[in-house]
Design an enzyme around this catalytic site. Structure first.
Site, PDB file in Angstrom:
ATOM      1  N   TYR A  55      -6.540 -15.577 -16.869  1.00 13.47           N
ATOM      2  CA  TYR A  55      -5.423 -15.206 -15.994  1.00 13.47           C
ATOM      3  C   TYR A  55      -4.651 -16.467 -15.578  1.00 13.47           C
ATOM      4  O   TYR A  55      -4.759 -16.894 -14.418  1.00 13.47           O
ATOM      5  CB  TYR A  55      -5.940 -14.570 -14.704  1.00 13.47           C
ATOM      6  CG  TYR A  55      -6.571 -13.200 -14.791  1.00 13.47           C
ATOM      7  CD1 TYR A  55      -5.875 -12.109 -15.304  1.00 13.47           C
ATOM      8  CD2 TYR A  55      -7.847 -12.984 -14.278  1.00 13.47           C
ATOM      9  CE1 TYR A  55      -6.458 -10.843 -15.320  1.00 13.47           C
ATOM     10  CE2 TYR A  55      -8.432 -11.720 -14.292  1.00 13.47           C
ATOM     11  CZ  TYR A  55      -7.729 -10.658 -14.821  1.00 13.47           C
ATOM     12  OH  TYR A  55      -8.297  -9.410 -14.832  1.00 13.47           O
ATOM     13  N   TRP A  61       1.273  -9.053  -6.827  1.00 11.02           N
ATOM     14  CA  TRP A  61       0.481  -8.631  -5.666  1.00 11.02           C
ATOM     15  C   TRP A  61      -0.699  -9.557  -5.415  1.00 11.02           C
ATOM     16  O   TRP A  61      -1.124  -9.733  -4.285  1.00 11.02           O
ATOM     17  CB  TRP A  61       0.165  -7.145  -5.650  1.00 11.02           C
ATOM     18  CG  TRP A  61      -0.898  -6.545  -6.505  1.00 11.02           C
ATOM     19  CD1 TRP A  61      -1.386  -7.034  -7.675  1.00 11.02           C
ATOM     20  CD2 TRP A  61      -1.611  -5.318  -6.223  1.00 11.02           C
ATOM     21  NE1 TRP A  61      -2.333  -6.172  -8.168  1.00 11.02           N
ATOM     22  CE2 TRP A  61      -2.494  -5.118  -7.303  1.00 11.02           C
ATOM     23  CE3 TRP A  61      -1.581  -4.378  -5.212  1.00 11.02           C
ATOM     24  CZ2 TRP A  61      -3.339  -4.006  -7.374  1.00 11.02           C
ATOM     25  CZ3 TRP A  61      -2.424  -3.270  -5.273  1.00 11.02           C
ATOM     26  CH2 TRP A  61      -3.283  -3.095  -6.344  1.00 11.02           C
ATOM     27  N   ASP A  62      -1.166 -10.239  -6.480  1.00  8.91           N
ATOM     28  CA  ASP A  62      -2.219 -11.245  -6.252  1.00  8.91           C
ATOM     29  C   ASP A  62      -1.729 -12.301  -5.265  1.00  8.91           C
ATOM     30  O   ASP A  62      -2.416 -12.642  -4.297  1.00  8.91           O
ATOM     31  CB  ASP A  62      -2.592 -11.957  -7.558  1.00  8.91           C
ATOM     32  CG  ASP A  62      -3.252 -11.035  -8.568  1.00  8.91           C
ATOM     33  OD1 ASP A  62      -2.634 -10.030  -8.946  1.00  8.91           O
ATOM     34  OD2 ASP A  62      -4.396 -11.318  -8.979  1.00  8.91           O
ATOM     35  N   GLN A 131       5.168  -4.692  -9.871  1.00  2.00           N
ATOM     36  CA  GLN A 131       3.805  -4.399  -9.384  1.00  2.00           C
ATOM     37  C   GLN A 131       3.914  -3.903  -7.944  1.00  2.00           C
ATOM     38  O   GLN A 131       4.978  -4.039  -7.337  1.00  2.00           O
ATOM     39  CB  GLN A 131       2.962  -5.684  -9.428  1.00  2.00           C
ATOM     40  CG  GLN A 131       1.653  -5.516 -10.148  1.00  2.00           C
ATOM     41  CD  GLN A 131       0.780  -6.757 -10.146  1.00  2.00           C
ATOM     42  OE1 GLN A 131       1.101  -7.757  -9.530  1.00  2.00           O
ATOM     43  NE2 GLN A 131      -0.341  -6.681 -10.833  1.00  2.00           N
ATOM     44  N   ASP A 192      -4.599  -1.103 -13.666  1.00  4.62           N
ATOM     45  CA  ASP A 192      -4.200  -0.952 -15.067  1.00  4.62           C
ATOM     46  C   ASP A 192      -4.709   0.294 -15.810  1.00  4.62           C
ATOM     47  O   ASP A 192      -3.933   0.996 -16.420  1.00  4.62           O
ATOM     48  CB  ASP A 192      -4.631  -2.190 -15.867  1.00  4.62           C
ATOM     49  CG  ASP A 192      -4.049  -3.467 -15.269  1.00  4.62           C
ATOM     50  OD1 ASP A 192      -3.455  -3.412 -14.181  1.00  4.62           O
ATOM     51  OD2 ASP A 192      -4.195  -4.532 -15.898  1.00  4.62           O
ATOM     52  N   ARG A 237     -14.271  -4.319 -19.187  1.00  7.36           N
ATOM     53  CA  ARG A 237     -12.813  -4.252 -19.329  1.00  7.36           C
ATOM     54  C   ARG A 237     -12.407  -2.890 -19.861  1.00  7.36           C
ATOM     55  O   ARG A 237     -13.249  -2.054 -20.169  1.00  7.36           O
ATOM     56  CB  ARG A 237     -12.321  -5.357 -20.290  1.00  7.36           C
ATOM     57  CG  ARG A 237     -12.903  -6.701 -20.025  1.00  7.36           C
ATOM     58  CD  ARG A 237     -12.647  -7.221 -18.632  1.00  7.36           C
ATOM     59  NE  ARG A 237     -11.255  -7.557 -18.389  1.00  7.36           N
ATOM     60  CZ  ARG A 237     -10.799  -8.035 -17.227  1.00  7.36           C
ATOM     61  NH1 ARG A 237     -11.612  -8.231 -16.212  1.00  7.36           N
ATOM     62  NH2 ARG A 237      -9.526  -8.321 -17.069  1.00  7.36           N
ATOM     63  N   GLU A 434     -14.447 -10.502  -9.355  1.00  4.58           N
ATOM     64  CA  GLU A 434     -13.230  -9.687  -9.443  1.00  4.58           C
ATOM     65  C   GLU A 434     -13.501  -8.264  -8.953  1.00  4.58           C
ATOM     66  O   GLU A 434     -12.703  -7.688  -8.222  1.00  4.58           O
ATOM     67  CB  GLU A 434     -12.779  -9.682 -10.914  1.00  4.58           C
ATOM     68  CG  GLU A 434     -11.379  -9.181 -11.173  1.00  4.58           C
ATOM     69  CD  GLU A 434     -11.005  -9.272 -12.649  1.00  4.58           C
ATOM     70  OE1 GLU A 434     -11.858  -9.699 -13.473  1.00  4.58           O
ATOM     71  OE2 GLU A 434      -9.858  -8.912 -12.993  1.00  4.58           O
TER      72      GLU A 434
HETATM   73  C1  GLC Z   1      -5.226  -7.176 -13.756  1.00  2.21           C
HETATM   74  C2  GLC Z   1      -5.246  -6.251 -12.557  1.00  2.21           C
HETATM   75  C3  GLC Z   1      -4.004  -6.475 -11.716  1.00  2.21           C
HETATM   76  C4  GLC Z   1      -3.938  -7.937 -11.336  1.00  2.21           C
HETATM   77  C5  GLC Z   1      -4.036  -8.857 -12.541  1.00  2.21           C
HETATM   78  C6  GLC Z   1      -4.202 -10.313 -12.169  1.00  2.21           C
HETATM   79  O1  GLC Z   1      -4.157  -6.894 -14.586  1.00  2.21           O
HETATM   80  O2  GLC Z   1      -5.319  -4.926 -12.950  1.00  2.21           O
HETATM   81  O3  GLC Z   1      -4.005  -5.676 -10.573  1.00  2.21           O
HETATM   82  O4  GLC Z   1      -2.763  -8.189 -10.653  1.00  2.21           O
HETATM   83  O5  GLC Z   1      -5.149  -8.504 -13.329  1.00  2.21           O
HETATM   84  O6  GLC Z   1      -5.289 -10.491 -11.320  1.00  2.21           O
END
Ligand code: GLC
Length: 478
Positions: A55, A61-62, A131, A192, A237, A434
């Site tokens: 990531y 939203w994170d 998001q 997701d 996942r 997570e």
């Molecule tokens: C995944 C999650 C999403 C989040 C992203 C980064 O896609 O489903 O909600 O924002 O990871 O953490």
């Protein structure tokens, strides 16, 4: 005898004192550990969800959740987190779900090619979808840490972007003026692979080639495309056919240049999502309060839409199942696969106390959301439930945080406190993962996950009293 009792009493007071002290210092250590996670994932102006290639980008939203944690010990860094999000805003107001790390030739940038849409910024590469609108909440929570004059100037500096975002949500995503905004991709929900969306995808949008690949059991040949299963077990996942279907849906949006008019012609995959619209209701309340505090006027059209949304949420209630569901945009068909979305109207705060009570019953129900380590992202009695598969069962700290807040709003303080404590204990036992099994609290997904750390800080720092105080803050003082 009396002396004996006195000694006994003294001992127990002392014991309590010592255990409170050790709890306090234990919490202090825990907060320090959470801060370490956030600094490990700090990329300078933004915080990545984890410090690995899984990531690497900034997510909408994170970053909002992260800023809510950061504000407790570094308000300037928290503001930077928000300002860095605003870099990605499109000229039409859209806030993308991702601001991409990497150059024009990098893989992720090329998957999205945001430049196909004229509204995308020139100096940063982004995704082409949004998001859940947590931005207003983050702005207000940061505002709570500031003195009145500082708060006003913080609100003034962020208000134009926030307003443009909310106007975009209605202009582009509520084409029939229904009050409910629609989403065009499961990634926009933030949840997701949540069952209602995956069910729709499988019914209407699963390309034939993915079905063939799946039937012939050739999915492993596509594993090289999946960044997320390199460091995390594939069992944690979404399945490869589901992941391929999501990428294929993203391609379709890109082929239409992320232009909503083109997307809405000939698509059967548009959903009025319950989680997103619940968060929007709350965000609208914050936006309205901010506008009041800085003496700004909200456009009339927006005010009308805001009022509509609050009422329209009711249309997503299914009296037979006593649950809220997302709804297909064109046919208005409720998507009756149960998910954590049903609880999100608590956070919206506009449903009746009776409805809230019904939702609380489902939280208490051991067959649904009342697990040992609540709250599962899918109720345990549902066919989709899988304790470790991403948004199809595990407990996530961010959804717990939203529900805790909602429970308090409705005066379910004991439930809120119990959930706050179980969330903290779950993470304390195993670390800042997570997500977690709702059955035994085992950790899954990525370790050292930013929003888990940030929201644990917030849950530890923010007692119920403070939240009540903050509610008053956003409403009345200026
Ligand atoms: C995944 C999650 C999403 C989040 C992203 C980064 O896609 O489903 O909600 O924002 O990871 O953490």
């Amino acid at each position: 005898m009396a002396a004996g009792l006195a000694i006994c009493y003294q001992l127990s007071v002392n014991d309590i004192y010592l255990s409170v002290m050790s709890m306090t210092s234990e919490n202090q250590d825990f907060i320090e550990a959470a801060k370490t996670v956030l600094s490990m994932n700090d990329k300078g102006a933004y915080t990545a969800p984890v410090n690995s290639s899984m990531y690497p980008h900034q997510w909408l939203w994170d970053s909002c959740f992260i800023a809510i944690g950061l504000r407790h010990y570094d308000i300037d860094r928290a503001k930077t987190e928000i300002f860095s999000l605003l870099r990605g805003q499109w000229a039409n107001g859209m806030m993308p779900n991702m601001i991409l790390a990497g150059s024009k030739t990098s893989n992720s940038v090329n998957i999205w090619r945001s430049w196909v849409n004229p509204n995308a910024p020139d100096d940063v590469f982004t995704s082409g979808i949004t998001q859940p609108p947590m931005l207003a909440e983050a702005i207000v929570r940061l505002g709570e840490e500031l003195s009145k004059p500082e708060r006003r100037s913080w609100y003034k500096s962020t208000f134009p972007a926030l307003l443009a975002y909310h106007e975009w949500l209605y202009n582009e995503r509520d084409p029939h003026n229904e009050g409910l905004v629609l989403l065009v991709h499961p990634w926009e929900t933030g949840l997701d692979n949540t069952p209602p969306w995956m069910h729709e995808l499988q019914d209407h949008q699963m390309p034939l080639w993915i079905k063939v690949v799946d039937t012939l059991r050739l999915t492993t040949a596509f594993n090289f495309l999946r960044n997320d299963t390199k460091s995390v077990s594939p069992k944690d996942r979404m399945t490869t056919p589901d992941a391929l279907a999501l990428y294929s849906a993203q391609r379709r949006l890109r082929r239409k240049n992320y232009d909503i008019k083109r997307i809405l012609t000939r698509t059967q995959f548009t959903i009025e999502d319950i989680t997103f619209n619940s968060i929007l209701i709350r965000a609208n309340q914050h936006l309205t309060n901010i506008a009041e505090l800085i003496n700004a006027e909200l456009p009339e059209k927006l005010t009308t839409s805001i009022q509509k949304t609050e009422k329209a949420l009711d249309q997503l209630w299914d009296p037979y199942a006593s649950q809220y569901f997302s709804r297909e945009f064109v046919s208005h068909r409720l998507l009756k696969q149960p998910s954590i979305g049903t609880l999100m109207p608590l956070y919206a705060g506009t449903i009746t106390k009776e409805r809230a009570q019904q939702l609380v019953q489902s939280i208490e129900n051991e067959q649904m959301f009342g697990t040992h380590f609540p709250i599962p992202s899918v109720p345990v009695n549902d066919q989709y439930f899988d304790y470790r598969r991403y948004w199809q069962g595990p407990t996530w700290v961010n959804t717990n945080w939203l529900i805790i807040d909602g429970l308090r709003r409705y005066g379910f303080d004991d439930h809120a406190e119990a959930l706050r404590e179980s969330t903290i204990d779950m993470v304390k036992q195993v670390g800042f993962y997570e997500y977690f099994s709702p059955l035994d609290g085992k950790p899954y997904g990525a370790p050292n996950f930013s929003w888990t750390a940030a929201l644990i800080i917030d849950l530890l720092e923010n007692t119920s009293k403070q939240t009540t105080k903050s509610r008053k803050n956003t409403r009345s003082d200026s």
